[in-house]
Write a protein that holds these residues in place. Structure first.
Motif, PDB file in Angstrom:
ATOM      1  N   ALA A   6     -10.718  -8.358 -13.804  1.00  0.00           N
ATOM      2  CA  ALA A   6      -9.526  -8.315 -12.949  1.00  0.00           C
ATOM      3  C   ALA A   6      -9.913  -8.588 -11.510  1.00  0.00           C
ATOM      4  O   ALA A   6     -11.013  -8.246 -11.068  1.00  0.00           O
ATOM      5  CB  ALA A   6      -8.833  -6.960 -13.056  1.00  0.00           C
ATOM      6  N   THR A   7      -8.997  -9.220 -10.782  1.00  0.00           N
ATOM      7  CA  THR A   7      -9.199  -9.452  -9.362  1.00  0.00           C
ATOM      8  C   THR A   7      -7.895  -9.224  -8.615  1.00  0.00           C
ATOM      9  O   THR A   7      -6.813  -9.512  -9.131  1.00  0.00           O
ATOM     10  CB  THR A   7      -9.750 -10.875  -9.097  1.00  0.00           C
ATOM     11  OG1 THR A   7     -10.016 -11.020  -7.697  1.00  0.00           O
ATOM     12  CG2 THR A   7      -8.781 -11.958  -9.544  1.00  0.00           C
ATOM     13  N   LEU A   8      -8.036  -8.681  -7.393  1.00  0.00           N
ATOM     14  CA  LEU A   8      -6.866  -8.434  -6.552  1.00  0.00           C
ATOM     15  C   LEU A   8      -7.282  -8.486  -5.091  1.00  0.00           C
ATOM     16  O   LEU A   8      -8.283  -7.877  -4.700  1.00  0.00           O
ATOM     17  CB  LEU A   8      -6.253  -7.061  -6.869  1.00  0.00           C
ATOM     18  CG  LEU A   8      -5.005  -6.668  -6.050  1.00  0.00           C
ATOM     19  CD1 LEU A   8      -3.836  -7.612  -6.361  1.00  0.00           C
ATOM     20  CD2 LEU A   8      -4.606  -5.220  -6.325  1.00  0.00           C
ATOM     21  N   ASN A   9      -6.516  -9.221  -4.299  1.00  0.00           N
ATOM     22  CA  ASN A   9      -6.674  -9.221  -2.843  1.00  0.00           C
ATOM     23  C   ASN A   9      -5.854  -8.055  -2.304  1.00  0.00           C
ATOM     24  O   ASN A   9      -4.639  -7.988  -2.511  1.00  0.00           O
ATOM     25  CB  ASN A   9      -6.173 -10.555  -2.273  1.00  0.00           C
ATOM     26  CG  ASN A   9      -6.292 -10.642  -0.764  1.00  0.00           C
ATOM     27  OD1 ASN A   9      -5.888  -9.734  -0.041  1.00  0.00           O
ATOM     28  ND2 ASN A   9      -6.797 -11.756  -0.275  1.00  0.00           N
ATOM     29  N   ILE A  10      -6.506  -7.112  -1.595  1.00  0.00           N
ATOM     30  CA  ILE A  10      -5.831  -5.883  -1.182  1.00  0.00           C
ATOM     31  C   ILE A  10      -5.313  -5.924   0.260  1.00  0.00           C
ATOM     32  O   ILE A  10      -4.838  -4.918   0.763  1.00  0.00           O
ATOM     33  CB  ILE A  10      -6.730  -4.648  -1.395  1.00  0.00           C
ATOM     34  CG1 ILE A  10      -8.021  -4.744  -0.575  1.00  0.00           C
ATOM     35  CG2 ILE A  10      -7.037  -4.479  -2.889  1.00  0.00           C
ATOM     36  CD1 ILE A  10      -8.866  -3.470  -0.634  1.00  0.00           C
ATOM     37  N   ARG A  11      -5.391  -7.057   0.909  1.00  0.00           N
ATOM     38  CA  ARG A  11      -4.811  -7.301   2.235  1.00  0.00           C
ATOM     39  C   ARG A  11      -5.396  -6.390   3.320  1.00  0.00           C
ATOM     40  O   ARG A  11      -5.030  -5.245   3.465  1.00  0.00           O
ATOM     41  CB  ARG A  11      -3.286  -7.160   2.220  1.00  0.00           C
ATOM     42  CG  ARG A  11      -2.628  -7.557   3.545  1.00  0.00           C
ATOM     43  CD  ARG A  11      -1.126  -7.662   3.457  1.00  0.00           C
ATOM     44  NE  ARG A  11      -0.495  -6.499   2.886  1.00  0.00           N
ATOM     45  CZ  ARG A  11       0.816  -6.385   2.688  1.00  0.00           C
ATOM     46  NH1 ARG A  11       1.619  -7.375   3.022  1.00  0.00           N
ATOM     47  NH2 ARG A  11       1.309  -5.298   2.153  1.00  0.00           N
ATOM     48  N   HIS A  12      -6.329  -6.960   4.068  1.00  0.00           N
ATOM     49  CA  HIS A  12      -6.930  -6.283   5.224  1.00  0.00           C
ATOM     50  C   HIS A  12      -7.473  -4.899   4.889  1.00  0.00           C
ATOM     51  O   HIS A  12      -7.257  -3.926   5.610  1.00  0.00           O
ATOM     52  CB  HIS A  12      -5.925  -6.187   6.370  1.00  0.00           C
ATOM     53  CG  HIS A  12      -5.357  -7.512   6.788  1.00  0.00           C
ATOM     54  ND1 HIS A  12      -6.107  -8.656   6.875  1.00  0.00           N
ATOM     55  CD2 HIS A  12      -4.093  -7.863   7.150  1.00  0.00           C
ATOM     56  CE1 HIS A  12      -5.335  -9.662   7.278  1.00  0.00           C
ATOM     57  NE2 HIS A  12      -4.119  -9.220   7.439  1.00  0.00           N
ATOM     58  N   GLY A  13      -8.147  -4.797   3.768  1.00  0.00           N
ATOM     59  CA  GLY A  13      -8.762  -3.538   3.395  1.00  0.00           C
ATOM     60  C   GLY A  13      -7.867  -2.553   2.683  1.00  0.00           C
ATOM     61  O   GLY A  13      -8.313  -1.467   2.306  1.00  0.00           O
ATOM     62  N   GLY A  14      -6.595  -2.903   2.498  1.00  0.00           N
ATOM     63  CA  GLY A  14      -5.686  -2.036   1.762  1.00  0.00           C
ATOM     64  C   GLY A  14      -5.238  -0.795   2.499  1.00  0.00           C
ATOM     65  O   GLY A  14      -4.725   0.149   1.896  1.00  0.00           O
ATOM     66  N   THR A  15      -5.379  -0.780   3.814  1.00  0.00           N
ATOM     67  CA  THR A  15      -5.115   0.437   4.591  1.00  0.00           C
ATOM     68  C   THR A  15      -3.692   0.952   4.425  1.00  0.00           C
ATOM     69  O   THR A  15      -3.461   2.158   4.321  1.00  0.00           O
ATOM     70  CB  THR A  15      -5.409   0.175   6.079  1.00  0.00           C
ATOM     71  OG1 THR A  15      -6.755  -0.287   6.202  1.00  0.00           O
ATOM     72  CG2 THR A  15      -5.227   1.427   6.896  1.00  0.00           C
ATOM     73  N   LYS A  16      -2.709   0.044   4.378  1.00  0.00           N
ATOM     74  CA  LYS A  16      -1.310   0.474   4.371  1.00  0.00           C
ATOM     75  C   LYS A  16      -0.869   1.049   3.035  1.00  0.00           C
ATOM     76  O   LYS A  16       0.120   1.786   2.980  1.00  0.00           O
ATOM     77  CB  LYS A  16      -0.406  -0.700   4.766  1.00  0.00           C
ATOM     78  CG  LYS A  16      -0.584  -1.137   6.214  1.00  0.00           C
ATOM     79  CD  LYS A  16       0.398  -2.239   6.581  1.00  0.00           C
ATOM     80  CE  LYS A  16       0.250  -2.634   8.044  1.00  0.00           C
ATOM     81  NZ  LYS A  16       1.201  -3.719   8.424  1.00  0.00           N
ATOM     82  N   SER A  17      -1.565   0.716   1.957  1.00  0.00           N
ATOM     83  CA  SER A  17      -1.167   1.191   0.623  1.00  0.00           C
ATOM     84  C   SER A  17      -2.387   1.654  -0.160  1.00  0.00           C
ATOM     85  O   SER A  17      -2.513   1.385  -1.351  1.00  0.00           O
ATOM     86  CB  SER A  17      -0.437   0.079  -0.139  1.00  0.00           C
ATOM     87  OG  SER A  17       0.666  -0.411   0.569  1.00  0.00           O
ATOM     88  N   ALA A  18      -3.274   2.373   0.505  1.00  0.00           N
ATOM     89  CA  ALA A  18      -4.577   2.669  -0.078  1.00  0.00           C
ATOM     90  C   ALA A  18      -4.478   3.397  -1.414  1.00  0.00           C
ATOM     91  O   ALA A  18      -5.135   3.008  -2.393  1.00  0.00           O
ATOM     92  CB  ALA A  18      -5.414   3.475   0.912  1.00  0.00           C
ATOM     93  N   GLU A  19      -3.700   4.444  -1.490  1.00  0.00           N
ATOM     94  CA  GLU A  19      -3.650   5.227  -2.731  1.00  0.00           C
ATOM     95  C   GLU A  19      -2.987   4.448  -3.854  1.00  0.00           C
ATOM     96  O   GLU A  19      -3.441   4.478  -5.003  1.00  0.00           O
ATOM     97  CB  GLU A  19      -2.917   6.546  -2.487  1.00  0.00           C
ATOM     98  CG  GLU A  19      -3.713   7.525  -1.650  1.00  0.00           C
ATOM     99  CD  GLU A  19      -5.103   7.792  -2.229  1.00  0.00           C
ATOM    100  OE1 GLU A  19      -5.191   8.070  -3.438  1.00  0.00           O
ATOM    101  OE2 GLU A  19      -6.086   7.699  -1.470  1.00  0.00           O
ATOM    102  N   ALA A  20      -1.914   3.722  -3.526  1.00  0.00           N
ATOM    103  CA  ALA A  20      -1.246   2.921  -4.551  1.00  0.00           C
ATOM    104  C   ALA A  20      -2.164   1.828  -5.076  1.00  0.00           C
ATOM    105  O   ALA A  20      -2.222   1.565  -6.278  1.00  0.00           O
ATOM    106  CB  ALA A  20       0.035   2.309  -3.978  1.00  0.00           C
ATOM    107  N   LEU A  21      -2.913   1.205  -4.181  1.00  0.00           N
ATOM    108  CA  LEU A  21      -3.827   0.148  -4.607  1.00  0.00           C
ATOM    109  C   LEU A  21      -4.980   0.699  -5.432  1.00  0.00           C
ATOM    110  O   LEU A  21      -5.408   0.070  -6.413  1.00  0.00           O
ATOM    111  CB  LEU A  21      -4.356  -0.600  -3.386  1.00  0.00           C
ATOM    112  CG  LEU A  21      -3.376  -1.587  -2.752  1.00  0.00           C
ATOM    113  CD1 LEU A  21      -3.884  -2.035  -1.388  1.00  0.00           C
ATOM    114  CD2 LEU A  21      -3.146  -2.790  -3.660  1.00  0.00           C
TER     115      LEU A  21
END
Length: 233
Positions: A6-21
């Motif tokens: 699996a691969t996913l781009n989490i957008r700028h480190g995923g800061t805004k949705s960290a737990e959901a990601l």
């Protein structure tokens, strides 16, 4: 035995949705996980901790806390990791050996800056024994892999040249002449297929499934769709 990738781009480190990601990534139940736009900051450390708690080994290049890069995670452990090409910025092409397979995690830069990275993959990946190239390639062709009204890609010939070098575009091999996109422009709402799994011929023959997961994009967790592939021995 099945192997999930699996691969996913989490957008700028995923800061805004960290737990959901984090939940999304763990939910893929992947044996090999390639996370793009990972950042080695506090959020990144928490994500690595969450992955370690459920048995993943992880690797990423050393980068600044505000720099986007690739994190590779493997449930079966990582034997070694290295920069694909020492003459290029390692945060865009990072490799790991996982249970005998060599995986290159890819996060291409924008515009013409990505062209040397594409050239490196085209010329060196197959001779270097890379089995899988996975991640955000930031390029595709200008036919089926972009919305008709969307801006044209820079380097649209690059995926085709990579295929000519010996790799299979796994998703496309299972979805001939289909239009499906992993990222949409704002404004404009034009779709583009940016996220890929490329496999060498031997592994490509083992692929039984490769589909996009649009949920992380449509829920706003990130701006990319995930991509999941399943191989069977």
């Amino acid at each position: 035995m099945a192997t999930r990738i699996a691969t996913l781009n989490i957008r700028h480190g995923g800061t805004k949705s960290a737990e959901a990601l984090a939940g999304r990534l763990l939910g893929y139940d992947a044996d090999i996980l390639v996370i793009t736009e990972f950042r080695a900051n506090a959020v990144g450390e928490r994500l690595i901790h969450r992955l370690a708690q459920v048995g993943y080994d992880t690797s990423h290049p050393g980068v600044g806390v505000k720099e986007n890069t690739v994190l590779i995670a493997a449930r079966g452990g990582i034997d070694r990791s290295w920069a694909f090409d020492e003459s290029l910025d390692r945060r865009h092409l990072w490799c790991a050996e996982i249970d005998g397979a060599c995986v290159c995690g890819v996060y291409m830069p924008q515009s013409i800056a990505k062209l040397p990275y594409w050239e490196a993959l085209i010329n060196k990946a197959e001779p270097s024994g890379i089995d899988l190239l996975v991640g955000d390639f930031n390029t595709s062709n200008n036919e089926f892999d972009k919305a008709p009204r969307g801006a044209k890609f820079i380097g649209p010939e690059m995926p085709g040249r990579l295929i000519e070098s010996g790799y299979i575009d796994v998703w496309r091999s299972l979805h001939l002449c289909v239009r499906e996109y992993s990222w949409y422009s704002r404004p404009g709402d034009n779709g583009f297929r940016l996220d890929y799994v490329f496999a060498g011929p031997d592994l490509a023959r083992q692929i039984r499934f490769c589909e996009f997961d649009h949920a992380p994009r449509t829920t706003g967790e990130t701006d990319h769709s995930g991509l999941v592939a399943v191989m069977e021995d």
